[in-house]
Design an enzyme around this catalytic site. Structure first.
Site, PDB file in Angstrom:
ATOM      1  CG  HIS A  66      -1.946   1.103   1.169  1.00 35.64           C
ATOM      2  ND1 HIS A  66      -2.984   1.141   0.260  1.00 35.64           N
ATOM      3  CD2 HIS A  66      -2.052   2.218   1.906  1.00 35.64           C
ATOM      4  CE1 HIS A  66      -3.685   2.237   0.447  1.00 35.64           C
ATOM      5  NE2 HIS A  66      -3.153   2.909   1.443  1.00 35.64           N
ATOM      6  CG  HIS A  76      -0.357   9.430   2.072  1.00 39.57           C
ATOM      7  ND1 HIS A  76      -0.898   9.388   3.331  1.00 39.57           N
ATOM      8  CD2 HIS A  76      -1.410   9.487   1.212  1.00 39.57           C
ATOM      9  CE1 HIS A  76      -2.219   9.408   3.246  1.00 39.57           C
ATOM     10  NE2 HIS A  76      -2.549   9.475   1.970  1.00 39.57           N
ATOM     11  CG  HIS A 105      -0.848   5.546   1.406  1.00 44.34           C
ATOM     12  ND1 HIS A 105      -2.042   5.537   2.071  1.00 44.34           N
ATOM     13  CD2 HIS A 105       0.051   6.092   2.250  1.00 44.34           C
ATOM     14  CE1 HIS A 105      -1.861   6.051   3.285  1.00 44.34           C
ATOM     15  NE2 HIS A 105      -0.611   6.406   3.410  1.00 44.34           N
ATOM     16  CB  VAL A 106       0.291   8.859  -3.323  1.00 41.94           C
ATOM     17  CG1 VAL A 106       0.241  10.222  -3.986  1.00 41.94           C
ATOM     18  CG2 VAL A 106       1.210   8.873  -2.121  1.00 41.94           C
ATOM     19  CG  HIS A 107      -5.946   8.673  -3.776  1.00 39.99           C
ATOM     20  ND1 HIS A 107      -6.587   7.514  -4.146  1.00 39.99           N
ATOM     21  CD2 HIS A 107      -5.895   8.647  -2.425  1.00 39.99           C
ATOM     22  CE1 HIS A 107      -6.930   6.835  -3.074  1.00 39.99           C
ATOM     23  NE2 HIS A 107      -6.517   7.500  -2.014  1.00 39.99           N
TER      24      HIS A 107
END
Length: 170
Positions: A66, A76, A105-107
């Site tokens: 993730h 993040h 995790h990072v969009h």
């Protein structure tokens, strides 16, 4: 703004980390929300798992997790558990020639060149942050400038997805 998500305890049960083979690939799932230092169950398992990969049968080793180890997005960035996991496990990736690591995790989307300890290395892992499939928070479009030398491409403004096809061992 993004809320940092850090682990609160050890989580080494119920398929927290595992591997399987699909076609020409050995695929590993790791848990960035559990301990990952050299004494942890996850580290020991990963070292043993990578040592047993038959590269003549499965020439590609892919890792999924993730939290991104290489991330130049402000979302993040360098969260504690990610930094700790990278410090302990990145040498295993390099030693066993992990080809590609996919993270979320990072969009947003970001792809590295093959990199080890923040330096270009042809036999190192390529890292792909592929968290751009969309979410209620929207895109993570703020990156640190200038882009790090290991960052090959980044995009925090478009939704997307990825597919991987392994045609042969090269």
């Amino acid at each position: 703004s993004c809320t940092p998500s850090t682990f609160q305890s050890e989580y080494n049960y119920g398929l927290s980390f595992y591997s399987f083979e699909a076609g020409l690939s050995h695929i590993i799932q790791l848990n960035c929300y559990s301990t990952s230092d050299e004494q942890s169950e996850q580290y020991k398992w990963l070292d043993q798992d990578l040592s047993q990969v038959d590269r003549t049968k499965t020439p590609w080793v892919l890792v999924m997790m993730h939290c991104p180890w290489y991330n130049s997005n402000q979302a993040h960035h360098d969260e504690a558990q990610t930094v700790e996991m990278k410090l302990s496990m990145e040498p295993l990736f390099f030693k066993h020639t992990v080809n590609v690591a996919f993270m979320g995790h990072v969009h947003a989307y970001e792809r590295s060149i093959p990199v080890y300890k923040n330096e270009s290395s042809p036999k190192a892992t390529t890292y792909i942050n592929i968290g751009d499939a969309g979410n209620a928070e929207g895109h993570a479009s703020s990156y640190y400038e200038p882009a790090p030398s290991w960052s090959a491409f980044r995009n925090g403004t478009q939704y997307g997805h990825g597919t991987v096809t392994m045609y042969n061992s090269t």
